[in-house]
Design an enzyme around this catalytic site. Structure first.
Site, PDB file in Angstrom:
ATOM      1  N   LYS A   1       0.903  -1.233  -0.085  1.00 31.76           N
ATOM      2  CA  LYS A   1       0.104   0.176   0.120  1.00 31.76           C
ATOM      3  C   LYS A   1       0.840   1.227  -0.066  1.00 31.76           C
ATOM      4  CE  LYS A   1      -4.018   2.122   2.310  1.00 31.76           C
ATOM      5  NZ  LYS A   1      -4.999   1.844   3.763  1.00 31.76           N
TER       6      LYS A   1
ATOM      7  N   SER B   1     -10.041  -0.304   7.122  1.00 26.69           N
ATOM      8  CA  SER B   1      -9.455  -0.001   5.668  1.00 26.69           C
ATOM      9  C   SER B   1      -8.813  -1.234   5.227  1.00 26.69           C
ATOM     10  CB  SER B   1      -8.426   1.181   5.673  1.00 26.69           C
ATOM     11  OG  SER B   1      -9.014   2.283   5.830  1.00 26.69           O
TER      12      SER B   1
ATOM     13  N   SER C   1      -9.736   1.996   2.829  1.00 32.04           N
ATOM     14  CA  SER C   1      -8.919   2.741   2.013  1.00 32.04           C
ATOM     15  C   SER C   1      -7.891   1.759   1.303  1.00 32.04           C
ATOM     16  CB  SER C   1      -8.135   3.719   2.649  1.00 32.04           C
ATOM     17  OG  SER C   1      -7.222   3.261   3.707  1.00 32.04           O
TER      18      SER C   1
END
Lengths: 95, 485
Positions: B79, B178, B154
């Site tokens: 990420k 997330s 996210s």
């Protein structure tokens, strides 16, 4: 309790954000909706309840004050868009 | 046949037996990205040359018979809020468009030590703020099961990259859901470890008391594998926990006889889609057939979790994001004014609308006159939410419910109404506030879209969470379903 465009302008200044008039209007409306939703907390009795800052069972974390390797000047300045004499450059602070 | 059908442990053995090479795995991953990522948009930065070079080095190591790390030769995505030395890290923000980290996050260093191959950096909501990935400055990620729908957020890029078979595993971060919510929407396994189990050093901070890094994988066993490699004390993170790390793989016994499951009535009530509820109840039936018992319980403060979270997380964010000032890194907009103008212009130009909204909300909640009513009050309610879980865990081993109240929604359908978007996180947020571990695993489909089952455990009891998830997975095949892209 509801907030006004003036409140939003004040908070934006504190947050170091420059908002357009459109953003100010949108944020006023949206922050009011969110804060109105958050009002539900005020109905909850929290007398005598300790606040939780974090969930860990640790307090201060200390280490010996010894010299260790750190970033080189070159590394520290790698992402700065302006530098001078090995330092970060900023516009004049004093008039 | 695609190498993506194998579990990480199988690939490990195949590499050892010479049935595959690290370069083959790496090329398989890179070619999948070339084929699919125009549609999915999971990647922000590819590490093509670096990954190929690493693969060659690892293949040489394999040939030499040297000892191999736990994640030897496995291509992974990271990420983009986890810094990677020399590999652009943007947090999906215009502010950091050109940011070149000068150090590795501890988890990035651990992947390297474990001999994994970093394929690239994954799309996300800007600074991890959002639940749909529509807040990325580089365009939304699309759900591999239906390209018109969001992947969740996210960590949407992490979930979509694993679901579509672009990487063999990915790292994400979870502040209010997330990792788990996108795992649920994309039909993969997403684990949020106990706060403090995985080092946050090098994770660009959003809400420091809630953020935690964890794996997104195709199977529970893979999740245990990756967790084993990234968990552990780190002196660089002052909130890192000094706990013994168990052998997570040996916890996957398949035996859950006598396990006590609590099912909060608040997690199956109003606001939860009937199809999601039905799917979760069928999953509970499977666990029951395996010898577990479940009872309905109450977590009475659940309804306060979203308000508590948005006050606390936004407050922490407003403080954490003060570092983006246009001086040391990132966007610098100097229009000839003084230092204050530099700050105002750089931040206003660099941040997207959701980030500004949360900074505003947090600054307001922390400002003079409102601190007690909002921030302090929320910290006290956080205590009550944690106590709800403490009470339930006196009698039960795990808490189970849906991960999200619905399946993946249509792109653009909720962007105008932040509050509705925030309420998608109602079942994941309480876990972050309490600091405890939870996993989302695929438990079926509703109208062709994946549904996630959330298994929540006691602090530092990832072993039980994974054991339950694994036992369920052994008796179902939802995790073997693949999207047709």
């Amino acid at each position: 309790m509801s907030i006004t465009v003036k409140d939003v302008q004040h908070v934006a200044r504190l947050a170091r954000l420059h908002l357009s008039p459109e953003e100010e209007a949108t944020f006023t409306e949206q922050m009011n909706a969110i804060l109105q939703y958050a009002e539900k907390l005020s109905g909850l009795n929290t007398e005598g309840v300790q606040p939780t800052t974090h969930v860990l069972h640790v307090s201060n974390v200390m280490r010996e004050d010894v010299v260790k390797e750190s970033l080189t000047l070159e590394e520290a300045l790698l992402n700065a868009s302006e530098e001078e004499d090995g330092q970060f450059k900023v516009p004049a602070v004093l008039e | 046949m695609s190498l993506f059908q194998y579990r990480l442990s199988e690939l490990h053995n195949m590499l050892h037996a010479g049935q595959a090479s690290v370069s083959e795995l790496t090329e398989e991953s890179l070619s999948a990205i070339t084929r699919l990522d125009d549609k999915v948009n999971a990647f922000l930065t590819l590490n093509e040359e670096g990954a190929r070079a690493d693969a060659r080095t690892l293949d040489d190591k394999l040939a030499s018979g040297a000892s191999r790390g736990l994640l030897f030769g496995l291509p992974a995505g990271i990420k983009d809020n986890i810094v990677t030395k020399g590999l652009r890290t943007t947090c999906a923000s215009r502010f950091l468009d050109n940011y070149q980290p000068i150090y590795d996050a501890t988890v990035a260093a651990k992947l390297r030590q474990a001999d994994a191959v970093t394929i690239g950096k994954l799309n996300m909501d800007e600074f991890a703020m959002g639940g749909s990935n529509e807040n990325s400055a580089y365009g939304p990620v699309r759900n591999p099961w239906d390209l018109e729908r969001v992947p969740g957020g996210s960590s949407g890029g992490s979930a979509a990259a694993v679901a579509s078979g672009e990487v063999f595993f990915a790292l994400g971060s979870d502040t209010g859901g997330s990792i788990r919510q996108p795992a649920s929407y994309c039909g993969v396994v997403g684990l949020k470890p106990t706060y403090g189990l995985v080092s946050r050093y090098g994770l660009v901070a959003f809400a420091s008391s809630l953020d935690q890094i964890g794996p997104l994988t195709r199977t529970v066993e893979d999740s245990a594998y990756v967790l084993q490699a990234i968990a552990g004390y780190d002196a660089q993170d002052s909130t890192s926990a000094k706990v013994d790390i168990p052998d997570y793989l040996s916890a996957l016994t398949g035996d859950i006889k006598g396990l006590r499951i609590a099912v909060p009535k608040e997690y199956l009530g109003e606001g939860v889609d009937a199809s999601v509820r039905e799917t979760v109840l069928s999953a509970l039936k499977v666990l029951e057939d395996l010898g577990a018992v479940w009872e309905e319980v109450s977590l009475p403060h659940t309804e306060y979790a979203v308000a508590t979270y948005y006050l606390l997380a936004s407050s922490e964010a407003s403080s954490n994001l003060a570092r983006f000032d246009g001086v040391r890194y990132g966007v610098r907009v100097d229009e000839g004014g003084g230092l204050l103008d530099l700050y105002l212009n750089s931040r206003s130009r660099g941040f997207g609308p959701e980030v500004k909204r949360r900074i505003m909300l947090g600054t307001y909640a922390l400002s003079s006159g409102y601190y007690d009513a909002y921030y302090l009050k929320a910290q006290k309610v956080r205590t009550l939410i944690k106590q709800d879980f403490d009470e339930v865990f006196k009698k039960y081993d795990v808490v189970i419910g849906p991960t999200a109240p619905t399946t993946a929604f249509k792109l653009g359908s909720q962007t105008e109404d932040p509050l509705t978007m925030y309420l998608n996180d109602i079942l994941t947020i309480p876990v972050n506030l309490a600091g405890i571990p939870a996993v989302s695993i695929p438990c079926g489909f509703a109208e062709g879209l994946p549904v996630g089952l959330q298994i929540i455990g006691k602090e530092f009891d990832e072993s039980t969470v994974l054991r339950v998830a694994h036992a369920y997975e052994q008796h179902t095949d939802h995790h073997k379903q693949r999207p047709q892209l």
